[in-house]
Write an enzyme that holds these catalytic residues in place. Structure first.
Site, PDB file in Angstrom:
ATOM      1  N   GLY A 187       0.774  -1.097   0.103  1.00 56.33           N
ATOM      2  CA  GLY A 187       0.093  -0.083   0.141  1.00 56.33           C
ATOM      3  C   GLY A 187       0.802   1.145  -0.004  1.00 56.33           C
ATOM      4  O   GLY A 187       2.046   1.055  -0.419  1.00 56.33           O
ATOM      5  N   ALA A 210       2.678   2.841   2.386  1.00 61.02           N
ATOM      6  CA  ALA A 210       3.841   2.675   3.083  1.00 61.02           C
ATOM      7  C   ALA A 210       4.788   1.666   2.196  1.00 61.02           C
ATOM      8  O   ALA A 210       5.848   1.911   2.065  1.00 61.02           O
ATOM      9  CB  ALA A 210       3.751   2.283   4.576  1.00 61.02           C
ATOM     10  N   HIS A 227     -15.009   6.377  12.758  1.00 58.76           N
ATOM     11  CA  HIS A 227     -15.452   7.558  11.880  1.00 58.76           C
ATOM     12  C   HIS A 227     -16.767   7.882  11.857  1.00 58.76           C
ATOM     13  O   HIS A 227     -17.713   7.160  11.586  1.00 58.76           O
ATOM     14  CB  HIS A 227     -14.858   7.095  10.526  1.00 58.76           C
ATOM     15  CG  HIS A 227     -14.809   8.277   9.452  1.00 58.76           C
ATOM     16  ND1 HIS A 227     -15.516   9.078   9.282  1.00 58.76           N
ATOM     17  CD2 HIS A 227     -13.583   8.876   8.736  1.00 58.76           C
ATOM     18  CE1 HIS A 227     -15.287  10.048   8.375  1.00 58.76           C
ATOM     19  NE2 HIS A 227     -13.960   9.941   8.250  1.00 58.76           N
ATOM     20  N   SER A 242     -16.481  10.817   3.013  1.00 59.67           N
ATOM     21  CA  SER A 242     -15.334  11.472   3.485  1.00 59.67           C
ATOM     22  C   SER A 242     -15.699  12.613   4.525  1.00 59.67           C
ATOM     23  O   SER A 242     -16.664  13.064   4.416  1.00 59.67           O
ATOM     24  CB  SER A 242     -14.776  12.004   2.146  1.00 59.67           C
ATOM     25  OG  SER A 242     -13.675  13.104   2.749  1.00 59.67           O
ATOM     26  N   ARG A 274     -12.586  13.544  14.873  1.00 60.80           N
ATOM     27  CA  ARG A 274     -13.728  12.394  14.615  1.00 60.80           C
ATOM     28  C   ARG A 274     -14.132  11.628  15.858  1.00 60.80           C
ATOM     29  O   ARG A 274     -15.292  11.096  15.730  1.00 60.80           O
ATOM     30  CB  ARG A 274     -12.750  11.239  13.717  1.00 60.80           C
ATOM     31  CG  ARG A 274     -12.539  11.742  12.347  1.00 60.80           C
ATOM     32  CD  ARG A 274     -11.546  10.894  11.661  1.00 60.80           C
ATOM     33  NE  ARG A 274     -11.394  11.257  10.169  1.00 60.80           N
ATOM     34  CZ  ARG A 274     -10.612  10.782   9.447  1.00 60.80           C
ATOM     35  NH1 ARG A 274     -10.047   9.805   9.740  1.00 60.80           N
ATOM     36  NH2 ARG A 274     -10.324  11.138   8.199  1.00 60.80           N
ATOM     37  N   GLU A 298       0.118   2.220   8.799  1.00 60.63           N
ATOM     38  CA  GLU A 298      -0.903   2.016   9.854  1.00 60.63           C
ATOM     39  C   GLU A 298      -0.557   0.772  10.784  1.00 60.63           C
ATOM     40  O   GLU A 298      -0.918   0.791  11.864  1.00 60.63           O
ATOM     41  CB  GLU A 298      -2.508   1.744   9.135  1.00 60.63           C
ATOM     42  CG  GLU A 298      -3.546   1.586  10.052  1.00 60.63           C
ATOM     43  CD  GLU A 298      -4.900   1.210   9.463  1.00 60.63           C
ATOM     44  OE1 GLU A 298      -4.857   1.519   8.029  1.00 60.63           O
ATOM     45  OE2 GLU A 298      -6.028   1.188   9.956  1.00 60.63           O
TER      46      GLU A 298
END
Lengths: 666, 250, 229
Positions: A42, A44, A266, A284, A337, A453
């Site tokens: 991904g 990273a 979220h 989003s 959030r 992550e």
């Protein structure tokens, strides 16, 4: 075990620069001989593999997908932060650092966060050079928008597909290295274990997902860039195949799992519609720039909406409760959030929810239509526009900004968000916790690094919007290429590692035995059904609001489920073929262990901070109450086997620059 | 609602496949893939092998899901991936035929799963800008016209799902390849190696065994991201200009 | 020249050949049509035969004609080669259900360009055997206008167009040509790389007009002769 964060000395703003220029280097001729394994591709992983390949290391990169472009980084919608201050609104590296530390509720390592803020600007430069088509203004300069928890505009974006564009940038850089031969790519290969030789991680065991073959791969160092564990809740905004297995296998081999209870909920996701539901879809955070969150002020109105007798349009302005604006006037709809999620939960708990299940709040754009409509009419020179014209112009502006999100919402719910306000509800989205790493991103096992992550390092107890992309790319592009030199410079005399070493043979046998075991349970229930049940337990006992009592109840339930799993799992097919059910089985097995640890960690942390909200610890307004005296530490857990309790190791967090304050967004 | 499904089953790349018929009880609120989940769950209960299909993000962006549903890649909804197709589309008693993508460059691996690695090699041939980490100048030193940026974005929004190839009666990969060529070649950053890029990527596309474009436009009609064949026109002209008007060769 | 061979045999090179030869043939059709319109003159074939003589005796036109033959062959052979390649690319397993939606072109025409092309080619062979061959090997009768000798192609044409099956063949072929042009005209521009928000709508419109008008006027010739001569 004493945990050493290996934070370099010196004043905070100079740490990274000084450290970077004093780090041991590896000469180009040695780089060629040194092998590095990157697991995951991904943001990273792809960034790291590409950058290390460019430096001349011999890199092998693994993904269980058929292409690096499928990694879930692709789904990030809103944007990426950087302290460019292009908008002259007072932004700076220091402010980005401070916002991130504060947003994370003071549970992250200062030096890491400062470094992150420092390299944020390089990321934007890098991405633009790679051809990432960020949003621009008429003059051709980069456009920015605002995100939750901050008062400046520092978020760069590419419509609602910023993650996609950044991942494709990294993927393309990776593809270039694959073509050059500096990176060898292994698609459809899943890591099932790490191999440690003389205390250092020297390779991995993988399964070829097409043929089922168990393979051994050796290297001088191993990087795990395998994402978060949000899917332990089964329903989350993560992709279906996101899993904790690579990280958890490392934990099983002695790496430490840090702060697993820091999970981010979220606030703006599409609410669940039924039991068959396989995932939740995020809307989003950027929508909160223009959308206003509200519920009916009166319970009878909420009830009427739940029962379908009324719609949002039937509620007069005076009877609406814009609860975020009411409770947090300074930040309004753009509170972080965790704060927004909890406020929505409180409203729904009071019976004010607006979906048939009572678990949803409105996200309303009608004011934005009006505002943008008027200003566009002005620009176009339309004097005294009528209401319909204003609405139409305003909707066009919103469509340009968020068109794809509105479309997505309509496809999933069958409701037109231009006509009726969106219904949203919080859902698990990101995990701040992860494998413990030091300042070099190295775990307590030498030679094993964790990026993105999958590690715990930068977001503390809560991640601010548009910071995940920033961290993944910072780790991959601008941190690991330097810090890995620390480890590898001591390894230049180590010859190519052989996969015939007894440690490799033994680990491969263990992997094989584990798969055999799972195949041979031959019970009656699918891995998926266990996963669903685990998710329900996690959400109920360790979700948005946690209590000591609930956690004490939840843990034995997870253990019981795990026992049932090993008794009654059924995996169809065979081992030596493309078998998605077997993949699910070994991933769910790992989630069943992590789930327990998550509850243990949540129970241990007797405070509310960020995404971890313990209902016992709140003030009279319902806001989180931290306990800095006792819990300003990183809880890094050493997993024994399932019969023993895991051991807690603490890394104390010291704050030299950021003053510990109660987070206030009022 | 009760549905009849005719699904292509194939053990592996070498085996011969065929259709099998199933019935499934679905709700209108499900997504198409959730309906397949329900089918698989019932197959597992009967100790039968579930249907293999690729999927991941289930929000229309990763490009993993595929499927040709009643003759259309990603099913009947325009600009929608299979994972975002909802069962509202169907009614009780419907029969749905589900097949894998068909193209020699996309061999079937199992059931509905195909191997799309040919796309990987096309990107590796030139679908990038050759810039190393750490080299760039300040991001705002390259102003880019709004329309160009937005066109580049539209081309770059390709998710690499392969629906264009599946939809094309010629199994051509022109829309995929041209979208990447167009995205990079129209940006100032990508202009430096624009000619070499188009030559190399087209060469690789031909090597993979994709068919030749005859401008049928089925790709554009079925693309879940609505990518335009304007990109194909751009690639065409850049290709002959690079071939005839420069000293470069692929 | 190896770079040129590489270019011209690449997928896009092959397409460019199709496009350029196609555009040339489109141009030829127009010239051919305008010339043949002499058939409609009520002068017992004088204008038509005079035009025929001009076309067969002008060295420049002779040269262009050779180019035309080459292009017809190139367009046909390349077309068949592409068709075979595309069948190979699809693979042995066809879709059980196949819907081909298109966006800016006629889907029947665009999918069947090869079949339509073959139909037109067969027609062309018969058409040329009937008229062109008879002219070339001198079996055509001769007429005299004002003392000058002309090959009497007019009489041959009128005779042919009294035969039922020939008239039907011409009509079927013109329907085929209509579809072939309907897609081919605009497709040629797309292949050249001309796709422009401002100009493409005009190209598409012109393509429609051309695809309808040209086959229609050609088809009018056998019909006119059959019913009125």
């Amino acid at each position: 075990m004493k945990l050493d964060g290996k934070v370099p000395p010196g004043p905070l703003p100079e740490k990274w620069t000084k450290y970077r220029s004093s780090m041991p280097l590896v000469s180009p001729s040695n780089k060629m001989r040194l092998e590095i394994i990157v697991v995951g591709s991904g943001l990273a992983g792809a960034a790291a593999a590409a950058s290390l390949g460019e430096l001349g290391y011999s890199v092998k990169c693994f993904t269980f997908h058929d292409s690096p472009r499928r990694a879930h980084s692709i789904a990030a919608q809103g944007g990426i932060n950087a302290a460019k201050n292009y908008f002259n609104d007072g932004d700076s590296v220091g402010r980005l650092f401070y916002d991130t530390i504060k947003g994370g509720d003071y549970r992250s390592r200062e030096a890491n966060v400062y470094r992150l803020a420092e390299v944020s600007n390089n990321i934007i430069d890098q991405a633009v050079a790679q051809g990432v088509p960020f949003a621009r203004e008429y003059g051709g300069m980069l456009e920015n928008r605002s995100f939750g928890g901050v008062q400046v505009s520092r978020t760069f974006y590419a419509k609602g597909q910023t993650g996609q564009q950044l991942l494709l940038g990294a993927y393309q850089a990776l593809s270039r290295q694959i073509a050059k031969g500096t990176v060898k790519m292994y698609n459809r290969h899943e890591m099932l274990d790490i191999v440690t030789i003389e205390g250092k991680t020297r390779g991995i065991i993988t399964r070829n997902l097409v043929t089922g073959e168990i393979e051994r791969h050796a290297a001088h160092a191993v990087l795990l860039c395998t994402g978060g564990y949000g899917n332990v809740f089964y329903l989350s905004t993560n992709a279906m195949n996101c899993n904790v297995s690579a990280a958890w296998r490392a934990v099983r081999r002695g790496a430490l799992m840090a702060n697993p209870c820091f999970t981010q909920i979220h606030p703006t996701c599409i609410p669940q519609s039924g039991d068959y539901q396989s995932k939740l879809t995020l809307m989003s955070e950027s929508l909160r720039n223009d959308g206003r969150v509200w519920v009916p002020g009166k319970k009878e109105d909420a009830k009427a909406i739940q029962e379908g007798r009324k719609t949002a349009l039937d509620i007069p302005e005076g009877d609406r409760d814009y609860f975020l604006e009411r409770r947090y006037p300074a930040f309004g709809n753009l509170v972080p959030r965790d704060v927004a999620s909890r406020a929505a939960k409180v409203a729904c708990d009071e019976g004010l929810g607006v979906s048939p299940t009572g678990l949803a709040v409105f996200l309303d754009f009608s004011d934005a239509f009006e505002r943008y409509g008027r200003s566009t009419a002005n620009i176009k020179g339309i004097h005294n526009p009528d209401a319909a014209t204003i609405l139409q112009l305003g909707q066009k502006v919103i469509e340009d900004k968020y068109g794809n999100l509105f479309e997505m919402y309509e496809k999933i719910t069958g409701e037109n968000p231009y006509k009726l306000p969106m219904k949203i509800y919080p859902a698990v989205h990101y995990t701040m916790g992860g494998v413990w790493v030091d300042y070099n991103l190295e775990t307590n096992i030498p030679g094993l690094f964790v990026l993105g992550e999958a590690n715990f390092s930068d977001h503390g107890a809560n991640r601010l919007g548009a910071s995940a992309l920033m961290q993944g790319l910072a780790d991959g592009y601008f941190v690991i290429p330097y810090t890995i030199g620390n480890f590898l410079s001591k390894d230049i005399k180590t010859p190519k590692i052989s996969t015939d070493a007894p440690e490799f043979v033994k680990t491969a046998e263990e992997v094989q035995a584990r798969l055999n075991m799972l195949m041979n349970i031959k019970g009656n229930q699918s891995a998926e059904s266990f996963h669903r049940r685990l998710g329900k337990l996690m959400w109920e006992y360790c979700g948005m609001g946690r209590t000591a009592e609930g956690l004490a109840k939840g843990r034995p339930l997870v253990r019981a489920l795990r026992e049932e799993f090993y008794r009654d799992l059924y995996v169809p097919g065979t081992m030596n073929e493309f078998n998605p059910e077997l993949e699910k089985a070994y991933r769910v097995a790992d989630f069943l262990e992590l789930g327990e640890l998550l509850m243990i960690d949540a129970q241990n942390r007797n405070e509310s901070c960020g995404g971890h909200f313990r209902e016992e610890f709140q003030n009279d307004k319902g806001d989180a109450v931290r306990n800095d005296e006792e819990y300003a530490y990183v809880a890094a857990w050493e997993w024994m086997d399932t019969s023993k309790d895991p051991i807690l190791h603490k890394e104390e967090l010291t704050f030299e620059y950021a003053e510990l304050k109660t987070r206030s967004y009022e | 609602m009760k549905l009849t499904l005719k699904i292509w089953r194939q053990k592996d790349a070498k085996s011969k496949g065929g259709f099998e018929t199933y019935t499934v009880e679905a709700s209108t609120h499900m997504s198409f893939l959730e309906m397949l989940d329900v089918l698989n769950e019932s197959l597992i209960r009967e100790k039968k092998e579930p249907v293999a299909f690729e999927h991941d993000c289930r929000e229309g962006i990763c490009g993993a899901c595929s499927l040709v549903i009643n003759g259309q890649p990603h099913g009947p909804w325009a600009k929608t991936t299979t994972c975002q197709l909802h069962m509202r589309q169907y009614k009780d008693g419907d029969t749905i035929v589900v097949e894998p993508y068909r193209a020699v460059a996309f061999p079937v691996l199992k059931d509905l799963v195909v191997d799309r690695s040919s796309f990987e090699r096309i990107i590796q041939a030139g679908g990038f800008i050759s810039v190393n980490t750490g080299q760039p100048q300040d991001a705002n030193s390259i102003p880019i016209d709004l329309d160009t940026a937005s066109k580049a974005f539209d081309a770059a929004s390709c998710i690499g799902c392969g629906a264009c190839v599946a939809a094309c009666p010629n199994s051509s990969a022109m829309l995929f390849t041209s979208a990447k060529v167009a995205h990079l070649n129209m940006l100032p950053q990508g202009k430096v190696e624009a000619q070499q890029r188009v030559l190399n990527m087209v060469k690789q596309m031909d090597l993979e065994g994709f068919g030749r474009c005859s401008n049928i436009t089925a790709c554009e009609a079925e693309c879940p991201k609505g990518i335009s064949i304007e990109n194909i026109a751009r690639m065409n002209r850049e290709y002959w200009a690079a071939s005839l008007g420069s000293e470069k060769i692929a | 020249m190896s770079w040129f061979i590489k270019f011209i045999t690449s997928s896009l090179g092959q397409k460019l050949v199709m496009s350029l030869t196609g555009l040339f043939l489109i141009l030829f059709l127009l010239v051919h049509l305008l010339g043949n319109m002499q058939l409609f003159r009520d002068d017992d074939g004088y204008a038509f035969n005079a035009y025929t003589k001009f076309m067969t005796h002008n060295p420049l036109i002779e040269a262009v004609a050779i180019l035309l033959y080459i292009f017809i062959l190139l367009h046909s052979i390349q077309g068949v080669a592409l068709w075979l390649q595309n069948r190979r690319s699809r693979g042995p397993q066809a879709y059980a259900v196949k819907v081909t939606k298109t966006t800016g072109t006629n889907s029947f025409a665009s999918k069947n360009m090869a079949s339509l092309g073959i139909l037109i080619f067969v027609f062309l062979a018969i058409h040329m055997g009937d008229f062109w061959w008879k002219m070339k090997n001198g079996t055509a009768p001769v007429v005299q206008y004002e003392g000058e000798e002309y090959q009497d192609l007019y009489t041959i044409v009128v005779a042919s167009f009294q035969v039922d099956w020939i008239v039907i063949l011409y009509l079927v072929a013109m329907v085929g040509l209509f579809f072939h042009l309907l897609h081919g005209f605009q497709s040629a521009f797309q292949t050249l790389g001309i796709n422009h928000k401002k100009y493409t709508p005009a190209i598409k419109f012109l393509g429609w007009v051309y695809a309808i008008l040209v086959p229609l006027l050609f088809a009018a010739m056998p019909i006119y002769v059959y019913f009125f001569k």
